[in-house]
Design a protein around this motif. Structure first.
Motif, PDB file in Angstrom:
ATOM      1  N   PRO A  76       0.722  -1.080   0.131  1.00 18.38           N
ATOM      2  CA  PRO A  76       0.154   0.063   0.069  1.00 18.38           C
ATOM      3  C   PRO A  76       0.824   1.257  -0.191  1.00 18.38           C
ATOM      4  N   SER A  77       1.854   1.289   0.787  1.00 15.52           N
ATOM      5  CA  SER A  77       2.697   2.319   0.794  1.00 15.52           C
ATOM      6  C   SER A  77       3.495   2.778  -0.505  1.00 15.52           C
ATOM      7  N   TYR A  78       3.757   1.857  -1.257  1.00 15.91           N
ATOM      8  CA  TYR A  78       4.289   1.904  -2.464  1.00 15.91           C
ATOM      9  C   TYR A  78       3.214   2.291  -3.577  1.00 15.91           C
ATOM     10  N   ILE A  79       2.281   2.080  -3.446  1.00 16.37           N
ATOM     11  CA  ILE A  79       1.043   2.526  -4.477  1.00 16.37           C
ATOM     12  C   ILE A  79       0.790   3.900  -4.223  1.00 16.37           C
ATOM     13  N   CYS A  80       0.810   4.293  -2.809  1.00 13.77           N
ATOM     14  CA  CYS A  80       0.498   5.643  -2.500  1.00 13.77           C
ATOM     15  C   CYS A  80       1.729   6.504  -2.973  1.00 13.77           C
ATOM     16  N   LYS A  81       2.833   5.960  -2.982  1.00 11.61           N
ATOM     17  CA  LYS A  81       4.103   7.045  -3.556  1.00 11.61           C
ATOM     18  C   LYS A  81       4.008   7.107  -4.776  1.00 11.61           C
ATOM     19  N   LEU A  82       3.634   5.919  -5.579  1.00 13.78           N
ATOM     20  CA  LEU A  82       3.836   5.825  -6.978  1.00 13.78           C
ATOM     21  C   LEU A  82       2.740   6.721  -7.576  1.00 13.78           C
ATOM     22  N   ILE A  83       1.606   6.543  -7.211  1.00 14.43           N
ATOM     23  CA  ILE A  83       0.338   7.096  -7.837  1.00 14.43           C
ATOM     24  C   ILE A  83       0.442   8.789  -7.531  1.00 14.43           C
ATOM     25  N   LYS A  84       0.945   9.157  -6.352  1.00  9.57           N
ATOM     26  CA  LYS A  84       1.113  10.415  -5.908  1.00  9.57           C
ATOM     27  C   LYS A  84       2.284  10.991  -6.866  1.00  9.57           C
ATOM     28  N   SER A  85       3.273  10.367  -7.147  1.00  9.46           N
ATOM     29  CA  SER A  85       4.422  11.157  -7.882  1.00  9.46           C
ATOM     30  C   SER A  85       3.906  11.156  -9.522  1.00  9.46           C
ATOM     31  N   LYS A  86       3.220  10.435  -9.811  1.00 12.68           N
ATOM     32  CA  LYS A  86       2.905  10.369 -11.387  1.00 12.68           C
ATOM     33  C   LYS A  86       1.382  10.992 -11.387  1.00 12.68           C
ATOM     34  N   THR A  87       0.513  11.322 -10.759  1.00  7.18           N
ATOM     35  CA  THR A  87      -0.645  11.993 -10.905  1.00  7.18           C
ATOM     36  C   THR A  87      -0.885  13.060 -10.071  1.00  7.18           C
ATOM     37  N   SER A  88      -0.105  13.233  -8.790  1.00  2.00           N
ATOM     38  CA  SER A  88      -0.303  14.221  -8.009  1.00  2.00           C
ATOM     39  C   SER A  88      -1.492  14.007  -7.134  1.00  2.00           C
ATOM     40  N   TYR A  89      -2.237  12.729  -6.888  1.00  2.00           N
ATOM     41  CA  TYR A  89      -3.081  12.504  -6.376  1.00  2.00           C
ATOM     42  C   TYR A  89      -2.795  11.207  -5.522  1.00  2.00           C
ATOM     43  N   THR A  90      -3.488  11.165  -4.238  1.00  2.00           N
ATOM     44  CA  THR A  90      -3.269  10.109  -3.628  1.00  2.00           C
ATOM     45  C   THR A  90      -4.121   9.050  -4.113  1.00  2.00           C
ATOM     46  N   PHE A  91      -4.411   7.834  -3.714  1.00  2.00           N
ATOM     47  CA  PHE A  91      -5.184   6.985  -4.289  1.00  2.00           C
ATOM     48  C   PHE A  91      -6.478   7.043  -4.083  1.00  2.00           C
ATOM     49  N   MET A  92      -6.636   7.230  -3.005  1.00  2.01           N
ATOM     50  CA  MET A  92      -8.351   7.837  -2.479  1.00  2.01           C
ATOM     51  C   MET A  92      -8.654   8.983  -3.457  1.00  2.01           C
ATOM     52  N   GLU A  93      -7.949   9.847  -3.538  1.00  2.00           N
ATOM     53  CA  GLU A  93      -8.216  11.151  -4.213  1.00  2.00           C
ATOM     54  C   GLU A  93      -8.656  10.847  -5.791  1.00  2.00           C
ATOM     55  N   TYR A  94      -7.477  10.215  -6.295  1.00  2.00           N
ATOM     56  CA  TYR A  94      -8.027   9.801  -7.841  1.00  2.00           C
ATOM     57  C   TYR A  94      -9.069   8.616  -8.068  1.00  2.00           C
ATOM     58  N   LEU A  95      -9.252   7.880  -7.061  1.00  3.01           N
ATOM     59  CA  LEU A  95     -10.476   6.911  -7.137  1.00  3.01           C
ATOM     60  C   LEU A  95     -11.650   7.957  -7.108  1.00  3.01           C
ATOM     61  N   THR A  96     -11.923   8.884  -6.027  1.00  3.35           N
ATOM     62  CA  THR A  96     -13.160   9.721  -5.826  1.00  3.35           C
ATOM     63  C   THR A  96     -13.339  10.470  -7.151  1.00  3.35           C
ATOM     64  N   ASN A 104     -24.736   3.997  -6.585  1.00  2.00           N
ATOM     65  CA  ASN A 104     -24.524   2.547  -6.706  1.00  2.00           C
ATOM     66  C   ASN A 104     -23.770   2.132  -7.834  1.00  2.00           C
ATOM     67  N   SER A 105     -23.698   2.731  -8.958  1.00  2.00           N
ATOM     68  CA  SER A 105     -22.920   2.376 -10.246  1.00  2.00           C
ATOM     69  C   SER A 105     -21.675   2.989 -10.008  1.00  2.00           C
ATOM     70  N   VAL A 106     -21.284   4.112  -9.465  1.00  2.00           N
ATOM     71  CA  VAL A 106     -20.086   4.402  -9.186  1.00  2.00           C
ATOM     72  C   VAL A 106     -19.498   4.181  -7.810  1.00  2.00           C
ATOM     73  N   GLY A 107     -19.777   3.179  -6.947  1.00  2.00           N
ATOM     74  CA  GLY A 107     -19.185   2.810  -5.552  1.00  2.00           C
ATOM     75  C   GLY A 107     -19.831   3.248  -4.384  1.00  2.00           C
ATOM     76  N   TYR A 108     -20.927   3.908  -4.520  1.00  2.00           N
ATOM     77  CA  TYR A 108     -21.504   4.644  -3.161  1.00  2.00           C
ATOM     78  C   TYR A 108     -22.468   3.744  -2.707  1.00  2.00           C
ATOM     79  N   LYS A 109     -22.921   2.901  -1.844  1.00  2.00           N
ATOM     80  CA  LYS A 109     -24.001   2.305  -1.484  1.00  2.00           C
ATOM     81  C   LYS A 109     -24.915   3.312  -0.541  1.00  2.00           C
TER      82      LYS A 109
END
Length: 264
Positions: A193-213, A236-241
């Motif tokens: 998880p820490s590597y995902i967080c570091k990688l996506i932040k460096s490439k997109t400027s978003y955290t994983f949850m920010e990008y997903l949201t 529901n179609s975009v992941g919010y129950k």
């Protein structure tokens, strides 16, 4: 409040309309009055009312010519007009319709008829104002995070990090409609998880949850273009129950609720 100007050359008729009409009942207020078409035109250009009640036959220029001048000068684009006249003549009514006049009331003015007309026209004006307000909110999205959100596009390189980020983004695209988080992605992709967080932040400027949201809300905006789509179904179609939580997140990113966005 709906701003009103009354243009009528007969003093007692003008004052009677202004003093006896229950303007507040319809969300209106009289902000000006004029005794002829020339002064009426100048007053309307100065005050920019939402609604004008005007007589037809007046000194100088008549009410219909006044409206025509205002429309030609692009002053009356957002103004509704009600004509009040003592003349039940077809050519007047025909000219009024061509100018987009909303109603034609004969003198002596029947209070019930005027009130019904104001009730109808106030709804039209308020709907237009709401639409304009929503459009202004949409324009403000230019400065929002969501408006600046751009989906990650692969550079098609062979770099290992590039391969990882592609897999992360692809995971989001294929699973955004489910209740996922960074831990789920890590387990699925065999990346910490820490590597995902570091990688996506460096490439997109978003955290994983920010990008997903942002990705989810962007998809929701597309789905809301369908007037038949239910809010809870879109959520529901975009992941919010929880549709209420979805509405809160949507408003935070877009500046308005899903319902307001669809009505824009």
């Amino acid at each position: 409040m709906i701003k009103v100007v009354v243009v009528e050359d007969e003093y007692f008729v003008r004052k009677g309309i202004i003093m006896t009409t229950p303007w507040a009942k319809f969300g209106c207020e009289v902000i000006g009055e004029a005794e002829d078409g020339v002064n009426g035109e100048m007053l309307i250009e100065k005050l920019h009312p939402d609604l004008v009640l005007a007589d037809i036959r007046m000194p100088g220029i008549d009410g219909l010519d006044m409206i025509r001048h205002l429309k030609e000068n692009k002053v009356a684009d957002d103004i509704e007009f009600i004509i009040i006249s003592g003349y039940d003549e077809f050519n007047y009514a025909q000219r009024a319709l061509k100018l987009g006049v909303k109603d034609y009331i004969l003198k002596p003015v029947d209070i019930t008829e005027l009130n019904n007309t104001l009730d109808n026209i106030s709804g039209v004006i308020n709907s237009r104002k709401l639409k304009k307000k929503l459009e202004e909110k949409i324009d403000k999205l230019v400065d929002s995070n969501l408006a600046n959100f751009k989906e990650y596009i692969s550079s098609s390189g062979t770099d290992l990090k590039e391969n990882y980020i592609e897999r992360i983004i692809q995971y989001i695209k294929e699973n955004y409609m489910y209740d996922i988080n960074i831990q789920d992605a890590a387990e699925k992709l065999f990346i910490s998880p820490s590597y995902i967080c570091k990688l996506i932040k460096s490439k997109t400027s978003y955290t994983f949850m920010e990008y997903l949201t942002s990705f989810r809300i962007k998809k929701a905006m597309e789905l809301l273009k369908d007037p038949e789509a239910k809010i809870y179904a879109v959520a529901n179609s975009v992941g919010y129950k929880d549709s209420r939580y979805f509405s809160q997140v949507f408003k935070k990113h877009v500046g308005m609720t899903p319902q307001e966005y669809r009505q824009k």
